[in-house]
Scaffold this motif. Sequence first.
Motif, short mmCIF file in Angstrom:
data_model
loop_
_atom_site.label_atom_id
_atom_site.label_comp_id
_atom_site.label_asym_id
_atom_site.label_seq_id
_atom_site.Cartn_x
_atom_site.Cartn_y
_atom_site.Cartn_z
N ARG A 214 -122.04 -91.39 43.98
CA ARG A 214 -121.15 -90.26 44.23
C ARG A 214 -120.98 -89.76 43.88
N ILE A 215 -120.74 -90.00 42.26
CA ILE A 215 -119.38 -89.23 41.52
C ILE A 215 -121.35 -89.41 40.85
N ALA A 216 -122.42 -89.58 40.91
CA ALA A 216 -123.49 -89.24 40.19
C ALA A 216 -123.90 -88.01 40.68
N ARG A 217 -123.63 -87.75 41.81
CA ARG A 217 -124.16 -86.85 42.91
C ARG A 217 -122.73 -85.78 42.68
N LEU A 218 -122.11 -85.80 42.64
CA LEU A 218 -120.98 -84.81 42.33
C LEU A 218 -121.13 -84.47 40.34
N ARG A 219 -121.61 -85.14 39.52
CA ARG A 219 -121.68 -83.67 38.52
C ARG A 219 -123.23 -84.26 38.48
N GLN A 220 -124.02 -83.92 39.77
CA GLN A 220 -125.02 -82.41 39.67
C GLN A 220 -124.42 -81.69 40.30
N ASP A 221 -123.96 -82.02 41.66
CA ASP A 221 -123.54 -80.79 41.95
C ASP A 221 -122.74 -80.10 41.19
N PHE A 222 -121.90 -80.76 40.15
CA PHE A 222 -120.85 -79.50 39.57
C PHE A 222 -121.61 -78.84 38.41
N THR A 223 -121.91 -79.39 37.75
CA THR A 223 -123.73 -79.47 36.86
C THR A 223 -123.42 -77.94 37.08
N TYR A 224 -125.02 -77.22 38.69
CA TYR A 224 -125.55 -77.09 39.12
C TYR A 224 -124.50 -75.26 39.26
N ALA A 225 -122.66 -75.64 39.95
CA ALA A 225 -121.99 -74.72 40.90
C ALA A 225 -122.14 -74.40 39.42
N MET A 226 -121.00 -74.95 38.06
CA MET A 226 -121.29 -74.27 36.67
C MET A 226 -121.53 -73.26 36.52
N ILE A 227 -122.87 -74.03 36.49
CA ILE A 227 -123.75 -72.94 35.58
C ILE A 227 -124.49 -72.00 36.69
N HIS A 228 -124.78 -72.02 37.75
CA HIS A 228 -124.99 -70.69 39.01
C HIS A 228 -123.15 -70.47 38.87
N ASP A 229 -121.88 -70.66 38.79
CA ASP A 229 -120.78 -69.32 39.05
C ASP A 229 -120.53 -69.29 37.06
N MET A 230 -120.82 -69.34 36.04
CA MET A 230 -120.64 -69.17 34.80
C MET A 230 -122.37 -68.18 34.46
N LYS A 231 -123.33 -67.67 35.68
CA LYS A 231 -124.57 -67.50 35.17
C LYS A 231 -124.43 -65.50 35.09
N THR A 232 -123.41 -65.23 36.27
CA THR A 232 -122.69 -63.96 36.59
C THR A 232 -121.79 -63.00 35.54
N PRO A 233 -120.88 -63.67 34.85
CA PRO A 233 -119.69 -63.46 34.19
C PRO A 233 -120.55 -62.97 32.95
N ILE A 234 -121.51 -64.04 32.20
CA ILE A 234 -122.46 -64.23 31.30
C ILE A 234 -123.24 -62.96 31.27
N THR A 235 -124.30 -63.40 32.18
CA THR A 235 -124.84 -62.12 32.19
C THR A 235 -123.94 -60.60 32.63
N THR A 236 -123.08 -60.32 32.69
CA THR A 236 -122.65 -59.43 32.80
C THR A 236 -122.17 -58.92 31.30
N ILE A 237 -121.77 -60.02 30.79
CA ILE A 237 -121.00 -59.98 29.60
C ILE A 237 -122.24 -58.75 28.60
N SER A 238 -123.64 -59.92 28.97
CA SER A 238 -124.37 -59.67 28.52
C SER A 238 -124.61 -58.24 28.07
N MET A 239 -125.07 -57.49 29.28
CA MET A 239 -125.64 -56.53 29.63
C MET A 239 -124.47 -55.47 28.74
N VAL A 240 -123.40 -55.58 29.77
CA VAL A 240 -122.51 -54.42 29.05
C VAL A 240 -122.52 -54.78 27.70
N GLY A 241 -122.76 -55.72 26.90
CA GLY A 241 -122.71 -55.34 25.60
C GLY A 241 -123.54 -54.83 25.01
#
Length: 447
Positions: A214-241
């Motif tokens: 379960r922890i392994a699945r949670l870590r996978q889900d967490f990694t995917y969710a974190m990358i997915h959630d961080m992708k938008t602000p990082i993309t926005t910052i890159s475009m605005v910059g």
Amino acid sequence: MTGKYIKTITFLSLIIIVVIQGAWLVNTYRMIETQLLQTSNRLFPQAVLDEAQNRLERLTNAQKEELTLNFSADFNRVQQIDQKVYSDLIIVMNQYADSVYQTGIDLSSADSIFTNYLVQEGYQAQLHCELIDSTGSALQTEEQFAGKYSQKILRTIPVYLNKEHSTAIQAVILNPYWIAFRQMSVLLIATVLLIVFVAGCIIYQVKIIIRQNRIARLRQDFTYAMIHDMKTPITTISMVGHTLESGLMENSPKLKKQYFAILKEESSHLLNLSEKILTIAKLEQSRLKFTKDLVDLPKLFDELIQKYTIKTEKNVTFQQNCQITSPLIADEEYLKEAISNLIDNSLKYSDDEILIRLSAEERENTFFISVWDNGWGIPLKQQKRIFEKFQRGGLEYKKEKKVSGFGLGLNYVYKVITAMGGNVTAESIEGKYSEFTLTLPVQNENV
């Protein structure tokens, strides 16, 4: 390997262990039962012979002398002669005793003698003797034992009392189970303890495996969710910059200011996410240090209401009710972040119109700070685990649009508040409301 498959394998393993141990115990019982029967068959003829001798000892001295002349040599050689001679001696002894004493064999006396022999061999037996004919049918038995037997019994080999083999005596052991169980008592206890220990170890290991999966699945889900959630602000910052760097905004100061505001907001979002993860890690390692400040709770409520009223695009109505008289001593920054997480969840897991109530009261030297909303609520089966790391309320897919998040918010709230000496409770009915209550102890202002 799925949890269901692991549980099935575990269940089958436990059954196999129990079956093997059971077969071993059954074989042990049969061996003890066989030994008991062999010992009984060896001792019972001697008991019958002793019973006949006891009857003869009641005769006159002259008769005893005569008997001694006839049988003393045989008695001295009882253990050395073969079985046929031994059987013939028993027949002669009983017939002689019957003819001289004018009475039959005493079953009660035979019971007592045989019981004592078995006690000397280590068997505490309940038994009785009975006379039988050549077919095995009972001719005479003690009155209390007449009729059917209520449990398993063991019968010794018949000892014939006449030359025609028409009458014999036989011992019936009534409690072979209990005799075997007494002999096996230590073995039974050890077996039960072993099975319990092995079963406990297997179940514990299975729980660990399931938890690790379960922890392994949670870590996978967490990694995917974190990358997915961080992708938008990082993309926005890159475009605005990139846009600001190009110089296209130099002639539009107002638009340039808006772009800088976007940069600040997205950077703040990433920073807050990093701080939250770092805070949880420090709390788990007991490295986080809290400051103790006097917290102005009504002011804190006002700041949060103003922040989320501006931030959210939903039609939100805030209500607050703060009824505390004692000073609230806590780390204001972390307390504010904890309440902020609860408000943020209320806004995430709700429809476009939402009512949020912030309240605080003081009872029995304890502060109760509550965040109530009329959002989607939390399913009952999820309520026991919502404060675990990476766990979410189960309604993140309720609407067409997926609710973003890592399942860290409530875990953050729980760890921060408990680290301050308080507690967090949740009450919710799916489709109606959710209410989270933070409890903190009243502390002296000089602490």
